[in-house]
Design a protein around this motif. Structure first.
Motif, PDB file in Angstrom:
ATOM      1  N   ILE A  46       0.828  -1.209   0.000  1.00  0.00           N
ATOM      2  CA  ILE A  46       0.000   0.000   0.000  1.00  0.00           C
ATOM      3  C   ILE A  46       0.861   1.256   0.000  1.00  0.00           C
ATOM      4  CG2 ILE A  46      -1.576   1.384   1.400  1.00  0.00           C
ATOM      5  CD1 ILE A  46      -3.029  -1.156   2.135  1.00  0.00           C
ATOM      6  N   PHE A  47       1.923   1.264   0.793  1.00  0.00           N
ATOM      7  CA  PHE A  47       2.816   2.427   0.841  1.00  0.00           C
ATOM      8  C   PHE A  47       3.475   2.669  -0.515  1.00  0.00           C
ATOM      9  CE2 PHE A  47       3.479   1.708   5.641  1.00  0.00           C
ATOM     10  CZ  PHE A  47       2.373   2.495   5.921  1.00  0.00           C
ATOM     11  N   GLN A  48       3.891   1.597  -1.183  1.00  0.00           N
ATOM     12  CA  GLN A  48       4.515   1.738  -2.498  1.00  0.00           C
ATOM     13  C   GLN A  48       3.507   2.238  -3.527  1.00  0.00           C
ATOM     14  OE1 GLN A  48       7.876  -1.468  -3.200  1.00  0.00           O
ATOM     15  NE2 GLN A  48       6.206  -2.459  -2.096  1.00  0.00           N
ATOM     16  N   ILE A  49       2.290   1.707  -3.438  1.00  0.00           N
ATOM     17  CA  ILE A  49       1.233   2.142  -4.349  1.00  0.00           C
ATOM     18  C   ILE A  49       0.890   3.610  -4.125  1.00  0.00           C
ATOM     19  CG2 ILE A  49      -1.217   1.857  -4.923  1.00  0.00           C
ATOM     20  CD1 ILE A  49      -0.822  -1.153  -4.320  1.00  0.00           C
ATOM     21  N   LEU A  50       0.774   4.011  -2.870  1.00  0.00           N
ATOM     22  CA  LEU A  50       0.438   5.403  -2.549  1.00  0.00           C
ATOM     23  C   LEU A  50       1.516   6.357  -3.029  1.00  0.00           C
ATOM     24  CD1 LEU A  50      -1.073   5.117   1.061  1.00  0.00           C
ATOM     25  CD2 LEU A  50      -2.280   5.633  -1.076  1.00  0.00           C
ATOM     26  N   TYR A  51       2.770   5.953  -2.922  1.00  0.00           N
ATOM     27  CA  TYR A  51       3.857   6.834  -3.380  1.00  0.00           C
ATOM     28  C   TYR A  51       3.766   7.057  -4.887  1.00  0.00           C
ATOM     29  CZ  TYR A  51       8.415   9.019  -3.768  1.00  0.00           C
ATOM     30  OH  TYR A  51       9.425   9.926  -4.012  1.00  0.00           O
ATOM     31  N   ILE A  52       3.517   5.976  -5.623  1.00  0.00           N
ATOM     32  CA  ILE A  52       3.446   6.093  -7.079  1.00  0.00           C
ATOM     33  C   ILE A  52       2.220   6.875  -7.514  1.00  0.00           C
ATOM     34  CG2 ILE A  52       3.220   4.798  -9.246  1.00  0.00           C
ATOM     35  CD1 ILE A  52       4.809   2.543  -7.927  1.00  0.00           C
ATOM     36  N   THR A  53       1.072   6.593  -6.883  1.00  0.00           N
ATOM     37  CA  THR A  53      -0.183   7.217  -7.312  1.00  0.00           C
ATOM     38  C   THR A  53      -0.349   8.639  -6.791  1.00  0.00           C
ATOM     39  OG1 THR A  53      -1.336   6.187  -5.430  1.00  0.00           O
ATOM     40  CG2 THR A  53      -1.375   5.022  -7.540  1.00  0.00           C
ATOM     41  N   ARG A  54       0.115   8.900  -5.582  1.00  0.00           N
ATOM     42  CA  ARG A  54      -0.085  10.227  -4.985  1.00  0.00           C
ATOM     43  C   ARG A  54       1.081  11.178  -5.227  1.00  0.00           C
ATOM     44  NH1 ARG A  54      -5.405  10.132  -4.647  1.00  0.00           N
ATOM     45  NH2 ARG A  54      -6.171   8.342  -3.441  1.00  0.00           N
ATOM     46  N   VAL A  55       2.294  10.690  -5.025  1.00  0.00           N
ATOM     47  CA  VAL A  55       3.467  11.554  -5.201  1.00  0.00           C
ATOM     48  C   VAL A  55       3.822  11.717  -6.677  1.00  0.00           C
ATOM     49  CG1 VAL A  55       5.909  11.877  -4.647  1.00  0.00           C
ATOM     50  CG2 VAL A  55       4.358  10.902  -2.927  1.00  0.00           C
ATOM     51  N   LYS A  56       3.849  10.618  -7.398  1.00  0.00           N
ATOM     52  CA  LYS A  56       4.200  10.658  -8.818  1.00  0.00           C
ATOM     53  C   LYS A  56       2.983  10.821  -9.731  1.00  0.00           C
ATOM     54  CE  LYS A  56       8.596  10.366  -8.425  1.00  0.00           C
ATOM     55  NZ  LYS A  56       9.468  11.479  -8.883  1.00  0.00           N
ATOM     56  N   ASN A  57       1.796  10.711  -9.143  1.00  0.00           N
ATOM     57  CA  ASN A  57       0.538  10.918  -9.871  1.00  0.00           C
ATOM     58  C   ASN A  57       0.415   9.995 -11.089  1.00  0.00           C
ATOM     59  OD1 ASN A  57      -1.965  12.187 -10.143  1.00  0.00           O
ATOM     60  ND2 ASN A  57      -1.174  13.685 -11.593  1.00  0.00           N
ATOM     61  N   ILE A  58       0.740   8.720 -10.886  1.00  0.00           N
ATOM     62  CA  ILE A  58       0.639   7.723 -11.946  1.00  0.00           C
ATOM     63  C   ILE A  58      -0.378   6.667 -11.523  1.00  0.00           C
ATOM     64  CG2 ILE A  58       1.834   5.914 -13.241  1.00  0.00           C
ATOM     65  CD1 ILE A  58       4.375   7.521 -13.001  1.00  0.00           C
ATOM     66  N   ARG A  59      -1.321   6.419 -12.391  1.00  0.00           N
ATOM     67  CA  ARG A  59      -2.364   5.438 -12.101  1.00  0.00           C
ATOM     68  C   ARG A  59      -1.839   4.019 -12.299  1.00  0.00           C
ATOM     69  NH1 ARG A  59      -8.381   5.547 -14.953  1.00  0.00           N
ATOM     70  NH2 ARG A  59      -9.387   4.009 -13.578  1.00  0.00           N
ATOM     71  N   LEU A  60      -2.147   3.132 -11.354  1.00  0.00           N
ATOM     72  CA  LEU A  60      -1.680   1.754 -11.431  1.00  0.00           C
ATOM     73  C   LEU A  60      -2.797   0.748 -11.672  1.00  0.00           C
ATOM     74  CD1 LEU A  60       0.955   1.626  -8.531  1.00  0.00           C
ATOM     75  CD2 LEU A  60       1.381   1.888 -10.976  1.00  0.00           C
TER      76      LEU A  60
END
Length: 232
Positions: A150-164
Motif C-alpha cells: 500500500i505504501f509503495q502504491i500510494l507513493y506512485i499514485t499520490r506523489v508521482k501521480n501515476i495510475r496503477l
C-alpha cells in the motif's frame, strides 16, 4: 512433493517478472506514462486471476494437503498456513509495485519503505506472537505485506501521480472476495467448514466464466500481449 503448487506459482511469477521489469522500465524511460499505467494494471489483473485460483485451492484445501503430504502433527499450523496463503494472495494481486519503483529509478524509496515495514513487522510480530503464538506471527506477516504494498502504491499514485489500477482490477478483487465469502458460508452451513473438490471446481469455473461474462478479459488483452511481444 508438497511444494508443487508454491513452486508452480513461484515459477510463473519469476517468468512474468523477468519480462515485466525491462518492458516497464523502457516504457517509463520513453515517457509513455499512459502505457505505463495500462501495462501495470493489465499485469496486476492477470496476476490477480492466477493468484485467486492458486489461493482458492490452497486455502480451502490446506488441511487435506497437510495430511496428504505430511501428517496430523502439522495440523496445528493449519490456521497460520491459511493466513500466509492470504498474505501471498494480496502480495501477488497488487502487482509488481516494487518493480514499478525500480523502473522509475526510485530504488531508495523502495528500500526505505521495506526497511520501515520490516521494523514494523518485527515489532508487531513479537507482540502478536506473545498474544496468539504462531497464528499471531502469521497475522503480522499478512499486515506487513499489505502495508508495504500500500505504501509503495500510494507513493506512485499520490506523489508521482501515476495510475496503477483500472476499474477491472477493482472488480476482479471484489469478485474474488465475494466468491471466497460465499464459498466459506456454504462450507460452514452445509459441510461443517469443509470444502469439497466438486465445490471448489464449481467456484473456480464460476470465477473464470465471470471474467469473460463481465468483459474483464477480452480482445484488448490479446492486443496488449501482441503489442508487448513486438516490444520484446
Amino acid at each position: 512433493s508438497a511444494s508443487i503448487f508454491p513452486m508452480a506459482l513461484a515459477t510463473f511469477l519469476s517468468v512474468v517478472n523477468f519480462l515485466y521489469l525491462p518492458i516497464i522500465s523502457s516504457i517509463y524511460a520513453n515517457g509513455q506514462i499512459r502505457k505505463f499505467s495500462t501495462v501495470s494494471a493489465w499485469t496486476s489483473k492477470w496476476l490477480s486471476c492466477a493468484a485467486f485460483l492458486f489461493t482458492f485451492i490452497l486455502f480451502f484445501h490446506s488441511d487435506q494437503l497437510l495430511l496428504l503430504f505430511f501428517n496430523s502433527e502439522y495440523m496445528v499450523a493449519s490456521v497460520s498456513l491459511k493466513i500466509l496463503i492470504l498474505a501471498q494472495f494480496f502480495h501477488v494481486s497488487f502487482g509488481f509495485t516494487g518493480q514499478n519503483l525500480l523502473a522509475m529509478g526510485l530504488s531508495k524509496v523502495q528500500m526505505y519503505i521495506r526497511i520501515l515495514t520490516l521494523i514494523f513487522g518485527l515489532v508487531l510480530g513479537i507482540i502478536l506472537l506473545i498474544m496468539w503464538s504462531i497464528n499471531g506471527l502469521a497475522i503480522s506477516v499478512l499486515i506487513s505485506i499489505i502495508f508495504s504494498n500500500i505504501f509503495q502504491i500510494l507513493y506512485i499514485t499520490r506523489v508521482k501521480n501515476i495510475r496503477l489500477f483500472y476499474n477491472s482490477n477493482y472488480i476482479i478483487w471484489l469478485l474474488a472476495i465475494s466468491i471466497f465469502i460465499i464459498n466459506s458460508l456454504i462450507s460452514f452451513i452445509c459441510f461443517d467448514g469443509n470444502t469439497t473438490v466438486a465445490q471448489s471446481s464449481i467456484f473456480c469455473l464460476l470465477f473464470i466464466l465471470s471474467l469473460f461474462f463481465l468483459g474483464l478479459i477480452g480482445k484488448e488483452d490479446l492486443k496488449l500481449i501482441k503489442t508487448l511481444s513486438i516490444d520484446i
